[in-house]
Design a protein around this motif. Structure first.
Motif, PDB file in Angstrom:
ATOM      1  N   ASP A 397     -48.614  35.219 -19.340  1.00 49.82           N
ATOM      2  CA  ASP A 397     -49.148  35.133 -17.977  1.00 49.82           C
ATOM      3  C   ASP A 397     -50.672  35.055 -17.947  1.00 49.82           C
ATOM      4  O   ASP A 397     -51.250  34.462 -17.029  1.00 49.82           O
ATOM      5  CB  ASP A 397     -48.676  36.333 -17.153  1.00 49.82           C
ATOM      6  CG  ASP A 397     -47.184  36.287 -16.879  1.00 49.82           C
ATOM      7  OD1 ASP A 397     -46.654  35.159 -16.808  1.00 49.82           O
ATOM      8  OD2 ASP A 397     -46.556  37.356 -16.745  1.00 49.82           O
ATOM      9  N   LYS A 421     -46.054  29.366 -10.878  1.00 51.22           N
ATOM     10  CA  LYS A 421     -44.872  30.232 -10.843  1.00 51.22           C
ATOM     11  C   LYS A 421     -43.836  29.877 -11.909  1.00 51.22           C
ATOM     12  O   LYS A 421     -42.868  30.624 -12.121  1.00 51.22           O
ATOM     13  CB  LYS A 421     -44.229  30.184  -9.468  1.00 51.22           C
ATOM     14  CG  LYS A 421     -43.610  28.842  -9.105  1.00 51.22           C
ATOM     15  CD  LYS A 421     -42.951  28.910  -7.726  1.00 51.22           C
ATOM     16  CE  LYS A 421     -42.250  27.629  -7.356  1.00 51.22           C
ATOM     17  NZ  LYS A 421     -41.591  27.701  -6.027  1.00 51.22           N
ATOM     18  N   TYR A 422     -44.025  28.752 -12.589  1.00 48.53           N
ATOM     19  CA  TYR A 422     -43.075  28.327 -13.619  1.00 48.53           C
ATOM     20  C   TYR A 422     -43.473  28.852 -14.998  1.00 48.53           C
ATOM     21  O   TYR A 422     -42.742  28.655 -15.969  1.00 48.53           O
ATOM     22  CB  TYR A 422     -42.983  26.800 -13.656  1.00 48.53           C
ATOM     23  CG  TYR A 422     -42.807  26.184 -12.286  1.00 48.53           C
ATOM     24  CD1 TYR A 422     -41.572  26.214 -11.651  1.00 48.53           C
ATOM     25  CD2 TYR A 422     -43.878  25.601 -11.625  1.00 48.53           C
ATOM     26  CE1 TYR A 422     -41.408  25.659 -10.389  1.00 48.53           C
ATOM     27  CE2 TYR A 422     -43.722  25.047 -10.363  1.00 48.53           C
ATOM     28  CZ  TYR A 422     -42.495  25.085  -9.745  1.00 48.53           C
ATOM     29  OH  TYR A 422     -42.341  24.545  -8.493  1.00 48.53           O
TER      30      TYR A 422
END
Length: 453
Positions: A397, A421-422
């Motif tokens: 992330d 978001k993927y």
């Protein structure tokens, strides 16, 4: 001990003219090579490529047709009912150009050559069923081609459109990409030019899936041949993605001309798009740059690409050349502005003639980005790269890199990073990430599933 020279006068000389003429006449009188149509016999069909009647036969023909004749004769001796026909591919460019060269009518030249070629074939003893002979310039033959065309027209399977083609000014005909060898016409050696011509097209892609499926119904075919056919059909499952054109200030260009659609098998890599590429033949390219400071550079790329065959360009092994158009597109997944380039390594024959360039995962895009100092944004980490990132204390992330120092593009399979978001999803063809992004594009109205052939 016998001296064979004592009997040399008793051995008759082989009179080829007399003996071969005698037996050729006997074969012809008895119609020896006609098909028996005997239902009790197994069938064998032997067919060689029909010659062009642009002149008499040469040694290449002799070699080719001798091989076919040997196969037909062997099959007859094994008890097969053999169909071994011959014909002439007599309707087209080679015969017409030969007639022009010899300053005569195409029909007179063509039929004269067919008669000469047949005489040569008979002298060589080829075992053809001459009752089945085909001459493609005969109205009795080409009327059926016209009939088939009408039926396809009635079914909506033929249409006219204008497209850029390879035009040979010497042969005065269109060349397929494969007929342009090292930038020259394969027949006469002239450098072809690109022309926009209106032509008839057949919708062969209507049957692409059926052709692909039916390869499995060919018992005895070598797997490599079936694979070659599958590659030629070229089924690609992916998605169409709409990009909105904008100026340098990010202001969108209104109307249909303000949208460029690409086909991609890897929608999961959209976050790695750092530039956008149009083929030199892309419709509307001229309008994009007309009257701008970028017109001259773009026009040079367009003109220079005409001297390179589409096959060589698509292979991606040549040095790549491009020019900035002064335009941008908006990436639909993150709203970022991406520069639009024209490049000679993109061809108009595949997809839409526009490419979303992802240099981290495609070698051709990578080389182009390196040459023109464009960003190479990493958006997929393979298992080794992911392990290295996590060992450094970062997480998937938090991973961030605006470009890379790689020597080449990396295999684009693995974990998505820097992908909104993927991030963390699996990326690759038919992957979790690809499915999620295409679903969202469809929901936004700027993408849709598509199969290309």
């Amino acid at each position: 001990m016998c001296d064979c020279t004592d009997h040399k006068d008793e051995i008759p000389a082989y009179d080829a003219q007399a003996i071969e003429s005698k037996w050729m006449k006997a074969w012809e009188d008895s119609n020896l090579f006609a098909v028996d149509t005997d239902d009790s016999k197994p069938k064998k069909y032997v067919l060689e490529m029909f010659p062009y009647p642009s002149g008499d036969l040469h040694m290449g023909h002799a070699r080719n047709y001798t091989i076919g004749d040997a196969m037909a004769r062997q099959a007859r001796m094994r008890g097969f009912d053999v169909l071994h026909p011959i014909g002439f591919d007599a309707f087209g460019l080679p015969a017409e150009n030969a007639a022009i060269k010899h300053n005569t009518q195409a029909a007179a030249w063509t039929y004269k050559n067919m008669d000469q070629a047949l005489a040569t074939m008979k002298r060589m003893g080829f075992s053809y069923d001459l009752d089945r002979m085909v001459k493609t310039c005969s109205p009795d033959y080409y009327r059926w081609g016209q009939w088939i065309f009408e039926k396809m027209w009635e079914k909506g399977l033929v249409y006219r459109k204008k497209n850029p083609v390879n035009w040979c000014p010497t042969c005065k005909t269109v060349l397929a990409n494969e007929q342009v060898t090292e930038g020259k016409c394969w027949r006469c050696g002239t450098e072809p030019e690109k022309r926009d011509l209106e032509q008839w097209y057949y919708k062969i892609t209507e049957y692409s899936q059926e052709l692909l499926d039916d390869l499995e119904k060919l018992p005895g075919w070598p797997e490599r041949v079936k694979q070659m056919q599958a590659n030629w059909i070229g089924r690609s499952e992916g998605a169409e993605v709409d990009f909105t054109l904008c100026d340098k200030d990010g202001e969108p260009i209104e109307g249909d001309e303000g949208k460029i659609t690409v086909f991609t098998t890897r929608a999961d890599t959209l976050f790695g798009v750092s530039f956008f590429v149009l083929a030199p033949e892309y419709a509307g390219l001229h309008e994009l740059v007309e009257g701008t400071e970028y017109e001259e550079a773009v026009t040079k790329i367009v003109e220079d690409s005409k001297h390179i065959s589409a096959v060589e360009r698509a292979q991606g092994t040549l040095e790549k050349h491009g020019a900035f158009t002064g335009r941008y597109v908006v990436n639909p997944v993150n709203g970022e502005k991406v520069p639009v380039w024209v490049a000679d390594y993109v061809v108009a024959d595949y997809g839409t003639g526009a490419v979303m360039a992802v240099p981290c995962g495609d070698q051709r895009d990578f080389e182009f980005a390196r040459k023109y100092d464009l960003p190479i944004v990493p958006i997929i980490l393979d298992d080794d790269d992911r392990a290295a990132v996590e060992a450094s204390g970062e997480t998937i992330d938090t991973f961030h890199a605006e470009t890379v120092d790689w020597d080449c593009a990396h295999a684009a399979e693995g974990t998505l990073v820097q992908s909104g978001k993927y991030t963390g999803m699996r990326g690759g063809k038919h992957s979790e990430g690809e499915a999620a992004i295409v679903a969202d594009l469809e929901a936004m109205g700027c993408g849709r599933r598509k199969v290309e052939f």
